[in-house]
Design a protein around this motif. Structure first.
Motif, mmCIF file in Angstrom:
data_model
loop_
_atom_site.group_PDB
_atom_site.id
_atom_site.type_symbol
_atom_site.label_atom_id
_atom_site.label_comp_id
_atom_site.label_asym_id
_atom_site.label_seq_id
_atom_site.Cartn_x
_atom_site.Cartn_y
_atom_site.Cartn_z
ATOM 1 N N GLU A 18 -78.032 2.610 -3.799
ATOM 2 C CA GLU A 18 -77.988 3.362 -2.749
ATOM 3 C C GLU A 18 -76.518 4.415 -2.973
ATOM 4 N N GLY A 19 -76.811 5.761 -2.564
ATOM 5 C CA GLY A 19 -75.646 6.599 -2.720
ATOM 6 C C GLY A 19 -75.870 7.786 -1.584
ATOM 7 N N ALA A 20 -74.780 8.807 -1.421
ATOM 8 C CA ALA A 20 -75.099 9.939 -0.753
ATOM 9 C C ALA A 20 -74.851 11.138 -1.708
ATOM 10 N N ASN A 21 -75.765 12.180 -1.287
ATOM 11 C CA ASN A 21 -75.319 13.489 -2.092
ATOM 12 C C ASN A 21 -76.005 14.491 -1.173
ATOM 13 N N MET A 22 -75.370 15.590 -1.127
ATOM 14 C CA MET A 22 -75.843 16.694 -0.394
ATOM 15 C C MET A 22 -76.622 16.444 0.913
ATOM 16 N N GLY A 23 -75.911 15.766 1.679
ATOM 17 C CA GLY A 23 -76.182 15.511 2.949
ATOM 18 C C GLY A 23 -77.210 14.327 3.180
ATOM 19 N N SER A 24 -77.671 13.905 2.116
ATOM 20 C CA SER A 24 -78.926 12.563 2.197
ATOM 21 C C SER A 24 -78.349 11.188 1.591
ATOM 22 N N ILE A 25 -79.181 10.505 1.857
ATOM 23 C CA ILE A 25 -78.847 9.055 1.259
ATOM 24 C C ILE A 25 -80.007 8.955 0.139
ATOM 25 N N TYR A 26 -79.433 8.668 -0.965
ATOM 26 C CA TYR A 26 -80.539 8.633 -2.122
ATOM 27 C C TYR A 26 -80.523 7.078 -2.624
ATOM 28 N N PHE A 27 -81.812 6.713 -3.109
ATOM 29 C CA PHE A 27 -82.015 5.463 -3.730
ATOM 30 C C PHE A 27 -82.607 5.742 -5.204
ATOM 31 N N LYS A 28 -81.807 5.253 -6.000
ATOM 32 C CA LYS A 28 -81.963 5.474 -7.532
ATOM 33 C C LYS A 28 -82.218 4.319 -8.362
ATOM 34 N N ALA A 29 -82.913 4.247 -9.494
ATOM 35 C CA ALA A 29 -83.172 3.017 -10.523
ATOM 36 C C ALA A 29 -83.183 3.856 -11.721
ATOM 37 N N ASN A 30 -82.367 3.084 -12.529
ATOM 38 C CA ASN A 30 -81.980 3.874 -14.011
ATOM 39 C C ASN A 30 -81.788 5.126 -14.023
ATOM 40 N N GLY A 31 -80.882 5.528 -12.703
ATOM 41 C CA GLY A 31 -80.207 7.120 -12.671
ATOM 42 C C GLY A 31 -81.347 7.993 -12.007
ATOM 43 N N LYS A 32 -82.349 7.598 -11.876
ATOM 44 C CA LYS A 32 -83.434 8.523 -11.199
ATOM 45 C C LYS A 32 -83.689 8.482 -9.932
ATOM 46 N N ASP A 33 -84.030 9.281 -9.150
ATOM 47 C CA ASP A 33 -84.552 9.249 -7.711
ATOM 48 C C ASP A 33 -85.814 8.388 -7.730
ATOM 49 N N LEU A 34 -85.963 7.633 -6.654
ATOM 50 C CA LEU A 34 -86.769 6.950 -6.149
ATOM 51 C C LEU A 34 -87.261 7.451 -4.803
ATOM 52 N N ALA A 35 -86.310 7.749 -3.976
ATOM 53 C CA ALA A 35 -86.473 8.171 -2.574
ATOM 54 C C ALA A 35 -85.271 8.706 -2.082
ATOM 55 N N ARG A 36 -85.518 9.291 -0.860
ATOM 56 C CA ARG A 36 -84.108 9.850 0.045
ATOM 57 C C ARG A 36 -84.529 9.588 1.241
ATOM 58 N N LEU A 37 -83.378 9.217 2.102
ATOM 59 C CA LEU A 37 -83.364 9.386 3.656
ATOM 60 C C LEU A 37 -82.665 10.709 3.892
ATOM 61 N N LEU A 38 -83.478 11.594 4.496
ATOM 62 C CA LEU A 38 -83.028 13.053 4.723
ATOM 63 C C LEU A 38 -82.515 13.103 6.297
ATOM 64 N N GLY A 39 -82.588 12.063 6.931
ATOM 65 C CA GLY A 39 -81.962 12.256 8.551
ATOM 66 C C GLY A 39 -83.133 12.840 9.316
#
Length: 110
Positions: A18-39
């Motif tokens: 899990e991390g944060a980027n551009m105002g959203s929370i991302y979830f990544k596997a192997n450096g690739k996006d799985l999903a994001r929480l956008l608020g």
């Protein structure tokens, strides 16, 4: 579904971070996006074919949304409170299979 429920489903997949980027929370596997929480009670699901995005947004416009940018990026935005955990799990597992390292995927499926 709440943001905490969504987060727990994402992080239940091996080596997901899990991390944060551009105002959203991302979830990544192997450096690739799985999903994001956008608020605002919204989440972005990735790796969804354009045809499926179009079908989802037409069939369930109160749950799924995507403009041209999201469609071309193979993403769909979903309203969390209207999502069922099994539906989210299906999207996440499909995307995880697309991006996870083969060794991680083999261990997870074994």
């Amino acid at each position: 579904m709440t943001e905490d429920d969504f987060r727990a489903l994402c992080l239940s997949l091996p080596e997901t971070v899990e991390g944060a980027n551009m105002g959203s929370i991302y979830f990544k596997a192997n450096g690739k996006d799985l999903a994001r929480l956008l608020g605002g009670g919204r989440a972005m699901l990735t790796g969804v074919p354009v045809e499926e995005v179009e079908m989802l947004t037409e069939a369930e416009p109160d749950v799924f949304w995507a403009d041209g940018h999201f469609k071309q990026a193979r993403c769909v935005v979903a309203t969390l409170e209207r999502l069922e955990p099994d539906v989210v799990r299906g999207f996440l597992e499909r995307r995880f299979r697309q991006v996870a390292k083969k060794s991680v995927l083999k261990a997870w499926e074994g």
